[in-house]
Design a protein around this motif. Structure first.
Motif, PDB file in Angstrom:
ATOM      1  N   SER A  20       0.824  -1.208   0.000  1.00  0.00           N
ATOM      2  CA  SER A  20       0.000   0.000   0.000  1.00  0.00           C
ATOM      3  C   SER A  20       0.859   1.260   0.000  1.00  0.00           C
ATOM      4  CB  SER A  20      -0.914   0.023   1.233  1.00  0.00           C
ATOM      5  OG  SER A  20      -1.501   1.295   1.398  1.00  0.00           O
ATOM      6  N   MET A  22      -0.213   4.250   0.309  1.00  0.00           N
ATOM      7  CA  MET A  22      -0.717   5.180   1.327  1.00  0.00           C
ATOM      8  C   MET A  22      -0.246   4.813   2.731  1.00  0.00           C
ATOM      9  SD  MET A  22      -2.120   7.945   0.469  1.00  0.00           S
ATOM     10  CE  MET A  22      -2.601   8.334   2.155  1.00  0.00           C
ATOM     11  N   ASN A  77      -6.103   5.355   4.827  1.00  0.00           N
ATOM     12  CA  ASN A  77      -5.617   4.029   4.423  1.00  0.00           C
ATOM     13  C   ASN A  77      -6.779   3.164   3.937  1.00  0.00           C
ATOM     14  OD1 ASN A  77      -3.609   4.677   7.072  1.00  0.00           O
ATOM     15  ND2 ASN A  77      -2.654   4.073   5.149  1.00  0.00           N
ATOM     16  N   SER A  80      -7.745  -1.738  -0.294  1.00  0.00           N
ATOM     17  CA  SER A  80      -7.601  -1.952  -1.733  1.00  0.00           C
ATOM     18  C   SER A  80      -8.108  -3.346  -2.115  1.00  0.00           C
ATOM     19  CB  SER A  80      -6.134  -1.825  -2.145  1.00  0.00           C
ATOM     20  OG  SER A  80      -5.974  -2.232  -3.499  1.00  0.00           O
ATOM     21  N   PRO A  85      -1.998  -1.916  -5.341  1.00  0.00           N
ATOM     22  CA  PRO A  85      -2.629  -0.721  -5.911  1.00  0.00           C
ATOM     23  C   PRO A  85      -1.602   0.372  -6.194  1.00  0.00           C
ATOM     24  CG  PRO A  85      -2.931  -0.751  -3.544  1.00  0.00           C
ATOM     25  CD  PRO A  85      -2.287  -2.066  -3.898  1.00  0.00           C
ATOM     26  N   ASP A  89      -4.797   5.020  -7.382  1.00  0.00           N
ATOM     27  CA  ASP A  89      -5.971   4.226  -7.009  1.00  0.00           C
ATOM     28  C   ASP A  89      -6.377   4.510  -5.569  1.00  0.00           C
ATOM     29  OD1 ASP A  89      -5.967   2.905  -9.513  1.00  0.00           O
ATOM     30  OD2 ASP A  89      -4.443   1.510  -8.790  1.00  0.00           O
ATOM     31  N   GLU A  90      -5.393   4.546  -4.687  1.00  0.00           N
ATOM     32  CA  GLU A  90      -5.688   4.772  -3.275  1.00  0.00           C
ATOM     33  C   GLU A  90      -6.140   6.215  -3.031  1.00  0.00           C
ATOM     34  OE1 GLU A  90      -3.416   1.521  -0.686  1.00  0.00           O
ATOM     35  OE2 GLU A  90      -2.140   3.220  -1.213  1.00  0.00           O
TER      36      GLU A  90
END
Length: 337
Positions: A20, A22, A77, A80, A85, A89-90
């Motif tokens: 991730s 993020m 957060n 996903s 991702p 996208d996040e």
């Protein structure tokens, strides 16, 4: 505080791992906000902090929302649906957050701060849909200065962790993989036990399954996220963090030099940390004009990427360059994101 997360057969079936961007944004900003940056990341922080200060990002939305300790806003957060991702996208999920979720997170922050929120966060609480796009823009700026120049290296370490965990699940089962995530995480009797938690998690408060996210900057802690109807998330320290920022031995330096030339191979080796043309000229002994010419060729070949930091342009190695220098057997030129 201890917490116990029970698992049904269905929960185990829906347990998965993901990388991730993020989580790296949130945990890296928290590391920078700490009174003392965690040991493994001090060199990185020394490079990044001046850039953030020059851009005013040390006193913006992220500074208001991400404290050195305490609650982290869950909406930063998102869950996903994929294992890898992209940041975009996040960020799209962050911008589309339900306003009530934003308000719940801010209420939690206010409770920890004795009811005090900055004017900026009070405005966010009032009209989240107005300010979420501004937060997304700031995160993009932060990523460009603090994470993007280092992402090939960070991503490589995160992917290595996922490979290890996947093999562990295949050879020994999910229970053992969960039991070996971190010293504060223990699997026993169909439940995941977490100690030293700031906030408790129960299955009543969350959805099915579990999302496990390796993180470079979460070290040395395990961080959690829990939202009703969504799988709980555990961000845990990825394996090998102590080696992340070390200068590397480039096993294929000579063979690479025979293909692309010694000067260009030297410049790639010097990019263990992102650097400007002037810095590279100083370190390599090449002229600034020569360095610029070589970097242009390396970028065209997909071996370097550029990242603007104020008036400077920083060059960084791509994942393809990392693989060529370190001698990885298989290279996916399209995987560097």
């Amino acid at each position: 505080m201890k917490t116990r997360l029970s698992f049904s057969v269905n929960d185990l079936a829906e347990t998965r791992f993901a990388i991730s961007p993020m989580w790296e944004v949130v945990t890296s900003f928290r590391a920078l906000a700490a009174a003392e940056v965690p040991g493994p990341h001090r060199g990185w922080a020394a490079q990044v902090r001046p850039r953030l200060a020059a851009a005013g990002l040390d006193r913006g939305w992220l500074a208001d929302m991400i404290p050195p300790i305490g609650h982290l806003p869950d909406f930063l957060n998102p869950t996903s649906p994929t294992a890898s991702p992209g940041l975009s996208d996040e960020l799209a999920a962050v911008e589309a957050t339900d306003p009530e979720q934003v308000r719940r997170d801010l209420d939690h922050l206010a409770a920890e701060r004795e009811g005090r929120l900055s004017l900026r966060l009070r405005n966010l609480h009032r009209t989240p849909w107005v300010y979420l796009p501004r937060i997304v823009t700031e995160i993009e700026d932060y990523w460009r200065l603090a994470i993007a120049p280092y992402w090939a290296r960070i991503r490589s370490l995160l992917e290595a962790d996922l490979f290890h965990r996947g093999r562990q699940v295949a050879e020994h089962g999910t229970a053992q993989a969960l039991d070996e995530l971190h010293p504060t995480v223990r699997w026993a009797n169909g439940s995941l036990h977490l100690v030293e938690r700031h906030c408790a998690i129960t299955r009543i408060e969350t959805g099915a399954g579990l999302l496990l996210v390796p993180s470079v900057f979460a070290w040395p802690r395990v961080l959690t996220r829990s939202i009703v109807s969504e799988p709980p998330q555990l961000a845990y320290p990825a394996r090998g963090i102590g080696t992340l920022w070390q200068r590397r031995t480039h096993a294929h330096m000579e063979s690479l030099a025979a293909v692309i030339g010694r000067s260009r191979a030297l410049l790639l080796a010097e990019l263990d940390a992102p650097a400007s043309t002037t810095e590279l000229a100083h370190r390599s002994g090449l002229s600034a004009a020569g360095v610029s010419q070589h970097l242009t060729a390396l970028r065209a070949a997909g071996l370097t990427s550029t990242h603007r930091a104020g008036r400077s342009v920083l060059y960084a190695r791509t994942g393809l360059a990392e693989a060529l220098l370190l001698g990885d057997a298989v290279v996916d030129a399209g995987s560097d994101r």
